[in-house]
Design an enzyme around this catalytic site. Structure first.
Site: not given
Length: 140
Positions: A14, A88, A92
Site C-alpha cells: 500500500c 492504491c 510492485c
C-alpha cells in the site's frame, strides 16, 4: 516457494503501509499462524500506522500498535510468492513466477474507526480466501 522454510510468502503493498496493508498482514498472521510468511510495505511509508486501523484491529483482539510502516524494496518482492496491492495504484516490481493480486479496498486514511471497521472486515474475508488457496489447514 520463495522461502527456504517451504512456507508460502505473502507481501501486502500500500502507498503508506499504514492501514490496509497493516490490517491484512495482521489478519494473515493471526489466521494462518506460522503456515505463511507475512510481509507488508509501502512505496511512501507513513510515519506511523493509522490509529483508526490500530483501534479497529484491537476491537477484534489483534494488536498492531507496535508495527511500523516499511519501505517497499525489490528484495521484499523477490522473497514473496504472492504480492497483493490494495487498490492504491501502487505497483510492485514484476518478477516471473510471482503471483500478483490487486484488492480494491477503500482507503482508511483520515477516516474514523467507524469507517475502518467495514474495510477491516472485508480484508478478513479476502484473507480467509487467500489462506484456503495457499495454506489450507492440513486435516488428519
Amino acid at each position: 516457494m520463495a522461502e527456504t522454510s517451504g512456507k508460502p510468502s505473502v507481501l501486502f503493498v500500500c502507498v503508506h503501509n499504514a492501514g490496509r496493508s497493516q490490517m491484512a498482514a495482521a489478519w494473515l498472521s493471526h489466521l494462518a499462524g506460522d503456515r505463511v510468511e507475512v510481509r507488508s510495505a509501502g512505496s511512501a511509508p507513513a510515519e506511523q500506522v493509522n490509529p483508526a486501523a490500530v483501534e479497529a484491529m484491537r476491537e477484534v483482539g489483534i494488536d498492531i500498535s507496535a508495527e511500523t510502516p516499511k519501505i517497499l524494496t525489490v528484495d521484499a518482492v523477490k522473497e514473496s510468492d504472492v504480492c497483493i496491492t490494495m487498490g492504491c495504484g501502487d505497483t510492485c516490481p514484476v518478477f516471473p513466477g510471482k503471483r500478483y493480486l490487486d484488492w480494491k479496498l477503500d482507503d482508511p486514511a483520515g477516516q474514523g474507526v467507524e469507517a475502518v471497521r467495514p474495510i477491516r472486515d472485508e480484508i478478513k474475508k479476502l484473507i480467509e480466501g487467500l489462506i484456503e488457496e495457499i495454506a489450507p489447514e492440513k486435516t488428519a
